[in-house]
Design an enzyme around this catalytic site. Structure first.
Site, PDB file in Angstrom:
ATOM      1  N   ARG A   6       0.868  -1.100  -0.081  1.00 38.74           N
ATOM      2  CA  ARG A   6      -0.050   0.004   0.004  1.00 38.74           C
ATOM      3  C   ARG A   6       0.809   1.227  -0.017  1.00 38.74           C
ATOM      4  O   ARG A   6       1.815   1.461   0.893  1.00 38.74           O
ATOM      5  CB  ARG A   6      -1.059  -0.026   1.158  1.00 38.74           C
ATOM      6  CG  ARG A   6      -1.679   1.219   1.533  1.00 38.74           C
ATOM      7  CD  ARG A   6      -2.768   1.506   0.343  1.00 38.74           C
ATOM      8  NE  ARG A   6      -3.780   2.650   0.697  1.00 38.74           N
ATOM      9  CZ  ARG A   6      -4.592   2.952   0.058  1.00 38.74           C
ATOM     10  NH1 ARG A   6      -4.743   2.703  -1.263  1.00 38.74           N
ATOM     11  NH2 ARG A   6      -5.147   4.149   0.230  1.00 38.74           N
ATOM     12  N   GLU A  58     -18.365 -21.458  25.533  1.00 37.92           N
ATOM     13  CA  GLU A  58     -17.611 -22.417  25.974  1.00 37.92           C
ATOM     14  C   GLU A  58     -17.001 -21.709  27.328  1.00 37.92           C
ATOM     15  O   GLU A  58     -15.814 -22.176  27.690  1.00 37.92           O
ATOM     16  CB  GLU A  58     -16.618 -23.150  25.011  1.00 37.92           C
ATOM     17  CG  GLU A  58     -17.448 -24.172  24.080  1.00 37.92           C
ATOM     18  CD  GLU A  58     -16.601 -24.985  23.416  1.00 37.92           C
ATOM     19  OE1 GLU A  58     -15.453 -25.438  23.828  1.00 37.92           O
ATOM     20  OE2 GLU A  58     -16.805 -25.169  22.063  1.00 37.92           O
TER      21      GLU A  58
END
Ligand SMILES: Cc1cc2nc3c(=O)[nH]c(=O)nc-3n(C[C@H](O)[C@H](O)[C@H](O)COP(=O)(O)OP(=O)(O)OC[C@H]3O[C@@H](n4cnc5c(N)ncnc54)[C@H](O)[C@@H]3O)c2cc1C
Length: 376
Positions: free
Chosen positions: A258, A354
């Site tokens: 970039r 969980e």
């Protein structure tokens, strides 16, 4: 085998899994309907022999599978994990006839499994569950109540359901039942969630079950649930590490090409240091996951503490890494369909399910103080 260095064969297997996930599973995942079980994807996981490995591999192999699949196809990773979560209680505690009926079909990807513990009034405090198993004759019960936030519900072909057989007995009065989806009185509703995989609630209206449906022993079902979670918690961490690595690699590629301020983004030291931090934390989480999984495979005494540490560190790390990756990509990361837009949605829920991060801290502290007491 040390927990912190994989054998060459394991590294090669991980590479192969990433390739399979990208070439064979990603195309099927893209054809899936959001919020519904993707049966062709589950069947392909079966065809590739990955589901049968759920029942033949140890915790470390489970982690390597989850990390590698998550890197290239989170949908496949989650479909595999849910087959394991729902069917592990049958594998570990089922009678020969329960195992014969269900496990080959789970391994082939024909039968879809679910693990039904959470309820509207019992999430983190799972031992407070109130789905009632009322006696209905010798070795017979009727299940009445509700489960919610259940992955793969209501489309799963069977569920491992945790119900209260002894009122007022907390964790000691819970029994695990294997409940096929076609039992009379069992209905379900899909829930529209930020998390991409299918989730629903289940309503039980006097659903009949018998001694043949019990997994393990009556009133000992909480151990079935906790044993399953001790195995799966490090592997939730592995899922998170796979996502973090995917976000990191995407960020390395992006910042290297970039153009910005007359150079590349990576030439800005603040950017380079953020990428270094992402890599540092991802590797630390990976090591913690492998160590916890190895402890499970060795039958070590400190599995609950290590499993909790690995899940906590890896899921929090992945959230940080994916968020930083979004920041370093700028607007393009938020475009619908971008890898990071997908990971940003995926990475949030594992910090809650969980056992939320706070619950993991509670487990770690409890284990630490138990050791202090034992030494006194
Ligand atoms: C995507 C997704 C998939 C899921 N799949 C399944 C499934 O397949 N099967 C299943 O049974 N369940 C499943 N769940 C449910 C999940 O296990 C619960 O959401 C989780 O246990 C937390 O329960 P809760 O949502 O009721 O939150 P609560 O228990 O109400 O907790 C809310 C928050 O309170 C705080 N908190 C809670 N307890 C403590 C504590 N002891 N100490 C400090 N802080 C605390 C935490 O910040 C926690 O996040 C899933 C959830 C999600 C989001």
């Amino acid at each position: 085998m040390p927990a912190f260095s994989l054998e060459p064969a394991q590294t090669a297997w991980c590479r192969e899994l990433r390739t399979l996930a990208a070439d064979r599973l990603r195309p099927l995942a893209e054809k899936g309907e959001p919020g519904h079980v993707n049966r062709p994807l589950v069947a392909e996981l079966g065809q590739l022999g990955l589901l049968s490995r759920l029942f033949t591999s140890g915790a470390l192999d489970l982690c390597l599978m989850r990390e590698s699949l998550a890197y290239a196809c989170t949908e496949a990773e989650t479909a595999l994990a849910l087959q394991g979560l729902g069917a592990h209680p049958v594998h570990a505690h089922g009678t020969p006839s329960q195992r014969e009926r269900w496990l080959p079909r789970v391994a082939d990807g024909i039968a879809v499994a679910a693990f039904a513990l959470s309820e509207p009034g019992a999430g983190s405090d799972a031992a407070a569950l109130s789905l009632t198993a009322d006696p209905d004759g010798p070795s017979r019960w009727r299940l009445t109540g509700e489960k919610c936030w259940i992955s793969n519900a209501p489309e799963a072909d069977f569920c491992t359901v945790f119900a209260r057989t002894t009122p007022g007995a907390g964790a000691r009065g819970v029994t695990a039942f294997l409940v096929p989806a076609d039992r009379p009185g069992l209905t379900g509703t899909a829930l529209d969630m930020l998390s991409p995989h299918p989730i629903g609630s289940l309503a039980f209206d006097a659903v009949p079950v018998t001694g043949d449906d019990v997994l393990g022993e009556v009133d000992r079902g909480f151990r079935v649930a906790m044993g399953t979670l001790n195995l799966f918690r490090p592997s939730v961490g592995a899922f998170a590490v796979g996502m973090a690595q995917a976000a990191l690699d995407a960020t390395l590629a992006h910042t290297a090409q970039r153009d910005a301020f007359g150079g590349k983004l990576k030439d800005l030291q603040t950017v380079a240091h953020q990428v270094a931090e992402m890599a540092l934390r991802t590797e630390a989480a990976r090591l913690m996951v492998y160590r916890a999984a190895t402890a499970y495979d060795e039958g070590a005494a400190d599995v609950p503490k290590r499993a909790a540490m690995a899940k906590l560190l890896a899921t929090e790390t992945a959230q940080y890494v994916v968020d930083t990756a979004v920041q370093l990509h700028g607007a393009r990361a938020l475009r619908r369909g971008h890898l990071l837009e997908h990971l940003y949605r995926e990475v949030r829920a594992p910090r809650i399910y969980e056992g939320a991060s706070e619950v993991q801290r509670g487990i770690i502290a409890k284990e630490l103080y138990a050791n202090v007491e034992a030494a006194q």
